[in-house]
Design a protein around this motif. Structure first.
Motif, PDB file in Angstrom:
ATOM      1  N   VAL A   6       0.869  -1.169   0.000  1.00 51.33           N
ATOM      2  CA  VAL A   6       0.000   0.000   0.000  1.00 51.33           C
ATOM      3  C   VAL A   6       0.910   1.224   0.000  1.00 51.33           C
ATOM      4  O   VAL A   6       2.129   1.089   0.075  1.00 51.33           O
ATOM      5  CB  VAL A   6      -0.959   0.014   1.226  1.00 51.33           C
ATOM      6  CG1 VAL A   6      -1.984  -1.091   1.113  1.00 51.33           C
ATOM      7  CG2 VAL A   6      -0.203  -0.098   2.518  1.00 51.33           C
ATOM      8  N   SER A   7       0.351   2.406  -0.048  1.00 43.31           N
ATOM      9  CA  SER A   7       1.164   3.625  -0.126  1.00 43.31           C
ATOM     10  C   SER A   7       2.019   3.802   1.131  1.00 43.31           C
ATOM     11  O   SER A   7       1.709   3.267   2.202  1.00 43.31           O
ATOM     12  CB  SER A   7       0.268   4.843  -0.319  1.00 43.31           C
ATOM     13  OG  SER A   7      -0.507   5.069   0.842  1.00 43.31           O
ATOM     14  N   GLU A   9       2.276   6.424   2.834  1.00 43.18           N
ATOM     15  CA  GLU A   9       1.476   7.145   3.822  1.00 43.18           C
ATOM     16  C   GLU A   9       0.666   6.183   4.679  1.00 43.18           C
ATOM     17  O   GLU A   9       0.589   6.326   5.901  1.00 43.18           O
ATOM     18  CB  GLU A   9       0.551   8.119   3.092  1.00 43.18           C
ATOM     19  CG  GLU A   9      -0.274   8.993   3.992  1.00 43.18           C
ATOM     20  CD  GLU A   9      -1.175   9.921   3.210  1.00 43.18           C
ATOM     21  OE1 GLU A   9      -2.238  10.294   3.767  1.00 43.18           O
ATOM     22  OE2 GLU A   9      -0.845  10.272   2.067  1.00 43.18           O
ATOM     23  N   LYS A  10       0.070   5.172   4.047  1.00 46.59           N
ATOM     24  CA  LYS A  10      -0.723   4.190   4.798  1.00 46.59           C
ATOM     25  C   LYS A  10       0.166   3.325   5.685  1.00 46.59           C
ATOM     26  O   LYS A  10      -0.206   2.997   6.817  1.00 46.59           O
ATOM     27  CB  LYS A  10      -1.540   3.314   3.841  1.00 46.59           C
ATOM     28  CG  LYS A  10      -2.682   4.067   3.204  1.00 46.59           C
ATOM     29  CD  LYS A  10      -3.498   3.185   2.306  1.00 46.59           C
ATOM     30  CE  LYS A  10      -4.643   3.966   1.695  1.00 46.59           C
ATOM     31  NZ  LYS A  10      -5.488   3.135   0.848  1.00 46.59           N
ATOM     32  N   ASN A  11       1.343   2.945   5.197  1.00 48.02           N
ATOM     33  CA  ASN A  11       2.281   2.189   6.024  1.00 48.02           C
ATOM     34  C   ASN A  11       2.701   3.003   7.239  1.00 48.02           C
ATOM     35  O   ASN A  11       2.781   2.484   8.355  1.00 48.02           O
ATOM     36  CB  ASN A  11       3.521   1.781   5.211  1.00 48.02           C
ATOM     37  CG  ASN A  11       3.296   0.523   4.415  1.00 48.02           C
ATOM     38  OD1 ASN A  11       2.832  -0.485   4.928  1.00 48.02           O
ATOM     39  ND2 ASN A  11       3.617   0.576   3.128  1.00 48.02           N
ATOM     40  N   TRP A  13       0.995   5.506   8.625  1.00 48.41           N
ATOM     41  CA  TRP A  13      -0.172   5.638   9.496  1.00 48.41           C
ATOM     42  C   TRP A  13      -0.334   4.394  10.375  1.00 48.41           C
ATOM     43  O   TRP A  13      -0.595   4.504  11.574  1.00 48.41           O
ATOM     44  CB  TRP A  13      -1.436   5.854   8.660  1.00 48.41           C
ATOM     45  CG  TRP A  13      -2.677   5.853   9.483  1.00 48.41           C
ATOM     46  CD1 TRP A  13      -3.230   6.907  10.124  1.00 48.41           C
ATOM     47  CD2 TRP A  13      -3.507   4.724   9.785  1.00 48.41           C
ATOM     48  NE1 TRP A  13      -4.361   6.520  10.801  1.00 48.41           N
ATOM     49  CE2 TRP A  13      -4.544   5.170  10.613  1.00 48.41           C
ATOM     50  CE3 TRP A  13      -3.466   3.376   9.440  1.00 48.41           C
ATOM     51  CZ2 TRP A  13      -5.535   4.334  11.100  1.00 48.41           C
ATOM     52  CZ3 TRP A  13      -4.459   2.539   9.917  1.00 48.41           C
ATOM     53  CH2 TRP A  13      -5.480   3.009  10.733  1.00 48.41           C
ATOM     54  N   LEU A  14      -0.177   3.210   9.750  1.00 44.65           N
ATOM     55  CA  LEU A  14      -0.326   1.957  10.493  1.00 44.65           C
ATOM     56  C   LEU A  14       0.710   1.865  11.600  1.00 44.65           C
ATOM     57  O   LEU A  14       0.388   1.500  12.737  1.00 44.65           O
ATOM     58  CB  LEU A  14      -0.201   0.761   9.543  1.00 44.65           C
ATOM     59  CG  LEU A  14      -0.389  -0.615  10.169  1.00 44.65           C
ATOM     60  CD1 LEU A  14      -1.834  -0.802  10.625  1.00 44.65           C
ATOM     61  CD2 LEU A  14      -0.006  -1.702   9.198  1.00 44.65           C
ATOM     62  N   PHE A  74      -2.292  -5.800   5.529  1.00 46.61           N
ATOM     63  CA  PHE A  74      -2.509  -4.422   5.973  1.00 46.61           C
ATOM     64  C   PHE A  74      -3.938  -4.240   6.487  1.00 46.61           C
ATOM     65  O   PHE A  74      -4.160  -3.688   7.561  1.00 46.61           O
ATOM     66  CB  PHE A  74      -2.222  -3.446   4.829  1.00 46.61           C
ATOM     67  CG  PHE A  74      -2.644  -2.036   5.132  1.00 46.61           C
ATOM     68  CD1 PHE A  74      -1.862  -1.224   5.919  1.00 46.61           C
ATOM     69  CD2 PHE A  74      -3.842  -1.533   4.640  1.00 46.61           C
ATOM     70  CE1 PHE A  74      -2.247   0.076   6.211  1.00 46.61           C
ATOM     71  CE2 PHE A  74      -4.240  -0.244   4.923  1.00 46.61           C
ATOM     72  CZ  PHE A  74      -3.441   0.563   5.709  1.00 46.61           C
ATOM     73  N   ARG A  78      -5.338  -3.224  10.242  1.00 43.01           N
ATOM     74  CA  ARG A  78      -6.185  -2.048  10.439  1.00 43.01           C
ATOM     75  C   ARG A  78      -7.456  -2.428  11.198  1.00 43.01           C
ATOM     76  O   ARG A  78      -7.874  -1.728  12.120  1.00 43.01           O
ATOM     77  CB  ARG A  78      -6.520  -1.441   9.075  1.00 43.01           C
ATOM     78  CG  ARG A  78      -7.193  -0.091   9.169  1.00 43.01           C
ATOM     79  CD  ARG A  78      -7.354   0.544   7.823  1.00 43.01           C
ATOM     80  NE  ARG A  78      -8.351  -0.188   7.039  1.00 43.01           N
ATOM     81  CZ  ARG A  78      -8.705   0.129   5.806  1.00 43.01           C
ATOM     82  NH1 ARG A  78      -8.129   1.130   5.187  1.00 43.01           N
ATOM     83  NH2 ARG A  78      -9.625  -0.575   5.184  1.00 43.01           N
TER      84      ARG A  78
END
Length: 120
Positions: A6-7, A9-11, A13-14, A74, A78
Motif C-alpha cells: 500500500v502507499s 502514507e498508509k504504512n 499511518w499503520l 494491511f 487495520r
C-alpha cells in the motif's frame, strides 16, 4: 515492522497507530489460509486470506477482501487496531460513520417535516 503493498502514507499511518495503541508485532500471531469467493483460479491456488490473533486479548481477525496477500495483511491489521481501540473505549471509524449517518437522517427528517408539515 513489515511494509505492505500500500502507499507509504498508509504504512506510516499503520506504524503510528500501532505505537499509539501500544501494539507490537510480537503480540500478533499471523497465519495464511486459502480465500474463498471471487478471484477465480488465483484465490484457489494461493493462500491470500490473513488470520491475525492478538495474543494478550485473544481477539481474532480474518481478512480476505483483496486478491493480494500483502494488502490483506494491511487490512487485517487495520481491523485489529479498530477492534482494540473499541475495547479501550475510544471512538473508531465505524462509530464516526454511524454518527454521520444518524445526523444525515435527522437532517432529512427535519427537511421533510418543514416541506410537508408536521403530520402525526
Amino acid at each position: 515492522m513489515p511494509t505492505f503493498a500500500v502507499s507509504e502514507e498508509k504504512n506510516r499511518w499503520l506504524k503510528e497507530k500501532m505505537a499509539e495503541l501500544g501494539l507490537r508485532e510480537e503480540e500478533i500471531e499471523e497465519s495464511f489460509i486459502r480465500s474463498s469467493g471471487a478471484g477465480g483460479q488465483h484465490v484457489n491456488k494461493t493462500s491470500t486470506c490473513v488470520h491475525l490473533r492478538h495474543k494478550p486479548t485473544g481477539l481474532e481477525v480474518k481478512c480476505m477482501k483483496d486478491r493480494s496477500q500483502s494488502v490483506n495483511r494491511f487490512l487485517a491489521r487495520r481491523e485489529l487496531l479498530e477492534r482494540l481501540a473499541a475495547l479501550d473505549g475510544g471512538k473508531t471509524a465505524t462509530d464516526f460513520e454511524q454518527e454521520r449517518i444518524r445526523k444525515q437522517k435527522a437532517r432529512r427528517k427535519r427537511k421533510t417535516a418543514l416541506k410537508y408539515g408536521k403530520q402525526s
